[in-house]
Design a protein around this motif. Sequence first.
Motif, PDB file in Angstrom:
ATOM      1  N   GLY A 188       0.800  -1.215   0.000  1.00  0.00           N
ATOM      2  CA  GLY A 188       0.000   0.000   0.000  1.00  0.00           C
ATOM      3  C   GLY A 188       0.833   1.266   0.000  1.00  0.00           C
ATOM      4  N   GLU A 189       2.103   1.125   0.264  1.00  0.00           N
ATOM      5  CA  GLU A 189       2.976   2.294   0.324  1.00  0.00           C
ATOM      6  C   GLU A 189       3.262   2.809  -1.079  1.00  0.00           C
ATOM      7  N   GLU A 190       3.378   4.132  -1.213  1.00  0.00           N
ATOM      8  CA  GLU A 190       3.701   4.771  -2.480  1.00  0.00           C
ATOM      9  C   GLU A 190       4.763   5.831  -2.239  1.00  0.00           C
ATOM     10  N   LYS A 191       5.661   5.986  -3.223  1.00  0.00           N
ATOM     11  CA  LYS A 191       6.673   7.034  -3.164  1.00  0.00           C
ATOM     12  C   LYS A 191       6.720   7.701  -4.535  1.00  0.00           C
ATOM     13  N   GLU A 192       6.977   9.015  -4.555  1.00  0.00           N
ATOM     14  CA  GLU A 192       7.043   9.749  -5.808  1.00  0.00           C
ATOM     15  C   GLU A 192       8.299  10.598  -5.879  1.00  0.00           C
ATOM     16  N   LYS A 193       8.797  10.719  -7.112  1.00  0.00           N
ATOM     17  CA  LYS A 193       9.943  11.579  -7.356  1.00  0.00           C
ATOM     18  C   LYS A 193       9.871  12.039  -8.798  1.00  0.00           C
ATOM     19  N   GLU A 194       9.582  13.305  -8.989  1.00  0.00           N
ATOM     20  CA  GLU A 194       9.440  13.882 -10.321  1.00  0.00           C
ATOM     21  C   GLU A 194       8.418  13.082 -11.132  1.00  0.00           C
ATOM     22  N   THR A 234       4.918   1.911  -6.350  1.00  0.00           N
ATOM     23  CA  THR A 234       3.880   1.361  -5.493  1.00  0.00           C
ATOM     24  C   THR A 234       4.240  -0.072  -5.132  1.00  0.00           C
ATOM     25  N   LEU A 235       3.642  -0.553  -4.041  1.00  0.00           N
ATOM     26  CA  LEU A 235       3.973  -1.897  -3.550  1.00  0.00           C
ATOM     27  C   LEU A 235       2.715  -2.630  -3.111  1.00  0.00           C
ATOM     28  N   THR A 236       2.610  -3.905  -3.556  1.00  0.00           N
ATOM     29  CA  THR A 236       1.587  -4.798  -3.040  1.00  0.00           C
ATOM     30  C   THR A 236       2.311  -5.964  -2.372  1.00  0.00           C
ATOM     31  N   LYS A 237       1.556  -6.967  -1.960  1.00  0.00           N
ATOM     32  CA  LYS A 237       2.177  -8.091  -1.262  1.00  0.00           C
ATOM     33  C   LYS A 237       3.002  -8.978  -2.189  1.00  0.00           C
ATOM     34  N   LYS A 238       2.769  -8.850  -3.499  1.00  0.00           N
ATOM     35  CA  LYS A 238       3.470  -9.737  -4.430  1.00  0.00           C
ATOM     36  C   LYS A 238       4.273  -9.008  -5.481  1.00  0.00           C
ATOM     37  N   GLU A 239       4.037  -7.681  -5.629  1.00  0.00           N
ATOM     38  CA  GLU A 239       4.726  -6.982  -6.704  1.00  0.00           C
ATOM     39  C   GLU A 239       4.809  -5.493  -6.441  1.00  0.00           C
ATOM     40  N   SER A 240       5.664  -4.876  -7.231  1.00  0.00           N
ATOM     41  CA  SER A 240       5.808  -3.432  -7.173  1.00  0.00           C
ATOM     42  C   SER A 240       5.753  -2.899  -8.602  1.00  0.00           C
ATOM     43  N   PHE A 241       5.237  -1.685  -8.728  1.00  0.00           N
ATOM     44  CA  PHE A 241       5.187  -1.043 -10.027  1.00  0.00           C
ATOM     45  C   PHE A 241       5.950   0.279  -9.949  1.00  0.00           C
ATOM     46  N   LEU A 242       6.641   0.566 -11.042  1.00  0.00           N
ATOM     47  CA  LEU A 242       7.259   1.878 -11.198  1.00  0.00           C
ATOM     48  C   LEU A 242       6.536   2.563 -12.343  1.00  0.00           C
TER      49      LEU A 242
END
Lengths: 109, 116
Positions: free
Chosen positions: A54-60, A65-73
Amino acid sequence: EDQVTQSPEALRLQEGESSSLNCSYTVSGLRGLFWYRQDPGKGPEFLFTLYSAGEEKEKERLKATLTKKESFLHITAPKPEDSATYLCAVQVGYNKLIFGAGTRLAVHP
Amino acid sequence: DARVTQTPRHKVTEMGQEVTMRCQPILGHNTVFWYRQTMMQGLELLAYFRNRAPLDDSGMPKDRFSAEMPDATLATLKIQPSEPRDSAVYFCASGLSSGVSYNEQFFGPGTRLTVL
């Protein structure tokens, strides 16, 4: 066995064409997920750390984003200077990182 | 501008020769990592140190590779004897770890090794 898989292997975008890179993982006890950018002939450069689903981070133009099985950029309205290889890594144990093979991104004007 | 430095940046040697790569971690960092990157295998962890003590070198071929930290400002990776399959880019990274929590690793520019 701990494993990190990134897709696609390569991605070609037109400038301004938004898209997402995927990092799926199977690890026993995720302590953190890291995104790095690597330019040709250089070492990986740290972008983000995500610790919990559920965590999200942004830069420019980048958002991770992160789920229990994967992350997306997610890359919004990319520019040619965003062209690089993007590496995902998962932390197992206290210090060990396991890296995926990376996604080679090319953004054309 | 604090950064990890590595020497040499490029090394070409012949099979059987000894190769030593050096790394200066960022001042104040207490963990140091050695990685190897190839097209086929990607980025692989070879060994890492915390507070100069080796914690894990399971990724390293023990018969020919050795890693040390003579002091807090210097880490070395040695290959003896070198083989053509050792050709790769070797990265050093450093970070700050308190044991339970963990911060990002900062990578050096790498040493490109070619063994003929």
